[in-house]
Every structure is written in C-alpha cells, then in structure tokens.
Design a protein around this motif. Sequence first.
Motif, PDB file in Angstrom:
ATOM      1  N   VAL A 269      50.660  68.137  43.716  1.00 54.47           N
ATOM      2  CA  VAL A 269      50.468  67.060  42.738  1.00 54.47           C
ATOM      3  C   VAL A 269      51.824  66.521  42.290  1.00 54.47           C
ATOM      4  O   VAL A 269      52.003  65.304  42.119  1.00 54.47           O
ATOM      5  CB  VAL A 269      49.645  67.556  41.531  1.00 54.47           C
ATOM      6  CG1 VAL A 269      49.652  66.517  40.414  1.00 54.47           C
ATOM      7  CG2 VAL A 269      48.212  67.849  41.952  1.00 54.47           C
ATOM      8  N   SER A 270      52.799  67.396  42.107  1.00 57.81           N
ATOM      9  CA  SER A 270      54.134  66.953  41.693  1.00 57.81           C
ATOM     10  C   SER A 270      54.794  66.096  42.772  1.00 57.81           C
ATOM     11  O   SER A 270      55.528  65.147  42.454  1.00 57.81           O
ATOM     12  CB  SER A 270      55.008  68.164  41.357  1.00 57.81           C
ATOM     13  OG  SER A 270      55.366  68.894  42.517  1.00 57.81           O
ATOM     14  N   LEU A 271      54.539  66.397  44.034  1.00 62.87           N
ATOM     15  CA  LEU A 271      55.087  65.564  45.110  1.00 62.87           C
ATOM     16  C   LEU A 271      54.491  64.164  45.052  1.00 62.87           C
ATOM     17  O   LEU A 271      55.191  63.161  45.236  1.00 62.87           O
ATOM     18  CB  LEU A 271      54.800  66.196  46.480  1.00 62.87           C
ATOM     19  CG  LEU A 271      55.261  67.629  46.721  1.00 62.87           C
ATOM     20  CD1 LEU A 271      55.033  68.025  48.161  1.00 62.87           C
ATOM     21  CD2 LEU A 271      56.721  67.809  46.344  1.00 62.87           C
ATOM     22  N   TRP A 272      53.180  64.099  44.812  1.00 68.69           N
ATOM     23  CA  TRP A 272      52.514  62.804  44.678  1.00 68.69           C
ATOM     24  C   TRP A 272      53.019  62.067  43.438  1.00 68.69           C
ATOM     25  O   TRP A 272      53.219  60.842  43.457  1.00 68.69           O
ATOM     26  CB  TRP A 272      51.006  63.027  44.617  1.00 68.69           C
ATOM     27  CG  TRP A 272      50.186  61.774  44.636  1.00 68.69           C
ATOM     28  CD1 TRP A 272      50.420  60.646  45.379  1.00 68.69           C
ATOM     29  CD2 TRP A 272      48.992  61.526  43.898  1.00 68.69           C
ATOM     30  NE1 TRP A 272      49.454  59.710  45.147  1.00 68.69           N
ATOM     31  CE2 TRP A 272      48.556  60.223  44.240  1.00 68.69           C
ATOM     32  CE3 TRP A 272      48.240  62.274  42.988  1.00 68.69           C
ATOM     33  CZ2 TRP A 272      47.410  59.648  43.696  1.00 68.69           C
ATOM     34  CZ3 TRP A 272      47.094  61.704  42.454  1.00 68.69           C
ATOM     35  CH2 TRP A 272      46.684  60.413  42.803  1.00 68.69           C
ATOM     36  N   MET A 273      53.253  62.791  42.360  1.00 65.88           N
ATOM     37  CA  MET A 273      53.766  62.192  41.122  1.00 65.88           C
ATOM     38  C   MET A 273      55.143  61.576  41.346  1.00 65.88           C
ATOM     39  O   MET A 273      55.489  60.551  40.745  1.00 65.88           O
ATOM     40  CB  MET A 273      53.825  63.247  40.023  1.00 65.88           C
ATOM     41  CG  MET A 273      54.280  62.699  38.680  1.00 65.88           C
ATOM     42  SD  MET A 273      54.476  63.993  37.417  1.00 65.88           S
ATOM     43  CE  MET A 273      52.773  64.526  37.239  1.00 65.88           C
ATOM     44  N   ALA A 274      55.951  62.194  42.203  1.00 68.78           N
ATOM     45  CA  ALA A 274      57.293  61.676  42.465  1.00 68.78           C
ATOM     46  C   ALA A 274      57.269  60.296  43.097  1.00 68.78           C
ATOM     47  O   ALA A 274      58.261  59.558  43.024  1.00 68.78           O
ATOM     48  CB  ALA A 274      58.061  62.650  43.360  1.00 68.78           C
ATOM     49  N   CYS A 284      45.807  62.219  50.122  1.00 67.62           N
ATOM     50  CA  CYS A 284      44.951  62.960  51.067  1.00 67.62           C
ATOM     51  C   CYS A 284      45.408  64.407  51.178  1.00 67.62           C
ATOM     52  O   CYS A 284      44.579  65.325  51.275  1.00 67.62           O
ATOM     53  CB  CYS A 284      44.979  62.289  52.443  1.00 67.62           C
ATOM     54  SG  CYS A 284      44.188  60.665  52.517  1.00 67.62           S
ATOM     55  N   VAL A 285      46.723  64.630  51.148  1.00 67.74           N
ATOM     56  CA  VAL A 285      47.256  65.986  51.190  1.00 67.74           C
ATOM     57  C   VAL A 285      46.834  66.757  49.943  1.00 67.74           C
ATOM     58  O   VAL A 285      46.417  67.923  50.018  1.00 67.74           O
ATOM     59  CB  VAL A 285      48.793  65.959  51.307  1.00 67.74           C
ATOM     60  CG1 VAL A 285      49.356  67.381  51.287  1.00 67.74           C
ATOM     61  CG2 VAL A 285      49.222  65.238  52.567  1.00 67.74           C
ATOM     62  N   VAL A 286      46.919  66.099  48.784  1.00 68.17           N
ATOM     63  CA  VAL A 286      46.544  66.743  47.522  1.00 68.17           C
ATOM     64  C   VAL A 286      45.056  67.108  47.530  1.00 68.17           C
ATOM     65  O   VAL A 286      44.668  68.210  47.117  1.00 68.17           O
ATOM     66  CB  VAL A 286      46.869  65.825  46.325  1.00 68.17           C
ATOM     67  CG1 VAL A 286      46.318  66.414  45.028  1.00 68.17           C
ATOM     68  CG2 VAL A 286      48.371  65.611  46.215  1.00 68.17           C
ATOM     69  N   THR A 289      44.472  70.064  49.911  1.00 72.39           N
ATOM     70  CA  THR A 289      44.989  71.293  49.320  1.00 72.39           C
ATOM     71  C   THR A 289      44.077  71.790  48.207  1.00 72.39           C
ATOM     72  O   THR A 289      43.788  72.993  48.106  1.00 72.39           O
ATOM     73  CB  THR A 289      46.409  71.064  48.768  1.00 72.39           C
ATOM     74  OG1 THR A 289      47.255  70.580  49.819  1.00 72.39           O
ATOM     75  CG2 THR A 289      46.990  72.349  48.211  1.00 72.39           C
ATOM     76  N   THR A 290      43.596  70.864  47.374  1.00 71.82           N
ATOM     77  CA  THR A 290      42.714  71.239  46.268  1.00 71.82           C
ATOM     78  C   THR A 290      41.392  71.800  46.782  1.00 71.82           C
ATOM     79  O   THR A 290      40.916  72.843  46.303  1.00 71.82           O
ATOM     80  CB  THR A 290      42.449  70.023  45.366  1.00 71.82           C
ATOM     81  OG1 THR A 290      43.699  69.502  44.886  1.00 71.82           O
ATOM     82  CG2 THR A 290      41.561  70.403  44.191  1.00 71.82           C
ATOM     83  N   VAL A 291      40.797  71.133  47.756  1.00 69.82           N
ATOM     84  CA  VAL A 291      39.520  71.595  48.309  1.00 69.82           C
ATOM     85  C   VAL A 291      39.694  72.943  48.999  1.00 69.82           C
ATOM     86  O   VAL A 291      38.926  73.892  48.759  1.00 69.82           O
ATOM     87  CB  VAL A 291      38.954  70.550  49.298  1.00 69.82           C
ATOM     88  CG1 VAL A 291      37.761  71.121  50.068  1.00 69.82           C
ATOM     89  CG2 VAL A 291      38.536  69.289  48.556  1.00 69.82           C
TER      90      VAL A 291
END
Length: 324
Positions: A269-274, A284-286, A289-291
């Motif tokens: 999530v932090s990578l997406w936030m960046a 899609c990666v997040v 990973t979550t699922v």
Amino acid sequence: MIAVVLIQSIYVLLTAIAFAFELVPWTREAFVKYGRTRSTRTAAAAAQGTVCAPGTATTLERFTAMTVPKNWFSQFYWTGAVVGSLVLLDAVLWIWRSCRFGAQDLTHTHTFAAAVQLESWIDRDPPETVPAAETSSRVLAAVVGLSMYCIHIAIRLKECVFDQPTTDARMHVGQYAVGMIFYIATPFAIVADAYCAHIWQPVSLWMVAAAAVLFAFASLHQWRCHRILFQLRRIKLQHGTDGSYALPSGDLFEYVSSPHYLCEILVYVSLWMATGFQAPTLLCVVIWTTVNLSITAHESQMWYRRTFGDILPQNRRMLLPFIW
C-alpha cells in the motif's frame, strides 16, 4: 500499452485463481495451504475423494504431492532483488537521460523497449515521446516506490538467509511458480504506469513522506513479528521435532494472529501511496497481495484455533486489529 495490459492481467488471473481454489475444499487443501497448515496426507485424501474418471485420481494425487521445501522462499527474494535492482537502475538511467537530453521515447528504457517496439509495429506509429517534465513527475515517483520495494526485498532476503531457522515444511510446486511470477513481474508493475500513463498529476511531497512513514512502520513491525516467530521456531527445534507449538505474543501479535501478513500488505500500500494512488497496475499488485495474504491469514487463524483452542485470546483478530 501491451506490456501494461499483460502485467495487469497476470495479477487479475492470480487473484481469480486464489479465490477459486479457496472456495473448493480439495483445491484449498492441495494448493492453498502450505507450511504448518498443510497436510500432505489430507491433501492427497481430498484429491482421491474427488469425482474423477478411472485412473485420473492417481495422476491427481501425484500432482497434489508435488511439493518443494518452504526454505526455497529465499529464491523468491533473490529473484526479486536481481530483477528489482535492474529495473531500478534502468529507470534511474532513463531519468538521467531525460534531464540531460530532454524528451525521450520509451525505446530508451530497456524495461519496456521490446513491448514498445512491438506495439509501434502493430499500430504503424512511432514510439511515444515523453517530455522531460512528465518524466520527473511520473518516473521519479515510481523510482521512490521501487527503491522502497528493493529495501523490503533486501530485508526479507537477509531474514531468510541469516535469521530464519530451517524448516521441513513444504509448499506445493504451484505456489512456488506463483511466487516466482510475482517477484519477477512486480518490479515492472511498479514502473509500468509511470512510463505509459498519459494522465498523472504530480505527487505532492507530503504524500511521498506519508508513504515513507507507512513503509517504515510496516517494515519495522514485520521485522519484530518475524523475530518473534523465528525465536519460537528455535525453541521448538531445541525440543526436537515432537516439540509442541507455542502461541506467539508481543508486538502486533497482541491484536492479530498474522501481523506479518498485515505489514506485508501495508508495505505494498505504501508503494502505491508513493505514486499518489495513481498507478492502476500497482493497485492490481495491492489487490492480489491483500487477497492472497488474507486467504493465508484465514488458514493460519483456523490452525491456531484447532491447535490452541481456548488459549487463543478471544480479542485477537485474524488480520485487522479490532475488526477482522
């Protein structure tokens, strides 16, 4: 762009497969569970109990029994470290060329050069030229995210190689393949939208700072939780293979049963936030990973309940503190 669609399709497909396998009992036993939650005998029995044509069950049992050591997790991080470092270096060089020579087309990045040339050949159009100003606001944000990813992989690699005790646990060969696909594709997913997105607002400094804080928080607590698990594993090894399991406690284990999975999700999530939450491929990666880790956390929670029963604190949630 072909490369972006392909990368996004990988994560959508993996997510759909994970959901489907979790819903069917015998595929859950055979392909979803791993490590302490996996029982080869149970998985084989589940495969044998499915409705199959004569002679098929034996083949299915053989495939179900195709496992590799869980210690091979380190290969995921070796792969992620090599691929991530190369993609990061390529992105940094692209920014340097853009700052020095101005507008650059995507063929100047080795990361997507082949895909760009193929798409250009199909559309009969020259490769897209990206102004240097857009490069600084898009690729630079992706470089920040990719740098955090490489730090995360380096920490996990160090833990697997030097800190984590060896185990005789197994995982299915399909899980090994999925892991390899993930750690090869993810560095490309982090930078894909930065190279190819046409609408991307500049990312504010406070957003990048918030992403860095979240990343540091998740990394620190994941490291602490892994130390707790590693210590319990060492204690169990000291008592031999028949030593009983101990219930983890301390740090975020006081709130959830799988805090290391929660921290892993927060890292991505932090990578997406960046990127200012503007990268659909990284989203899609997040989601994947979550699922994936939610399913694994559910299996771990069921194992905790079977193993410890009433000893498991009633207020200890599965993945989200005080909620779930």
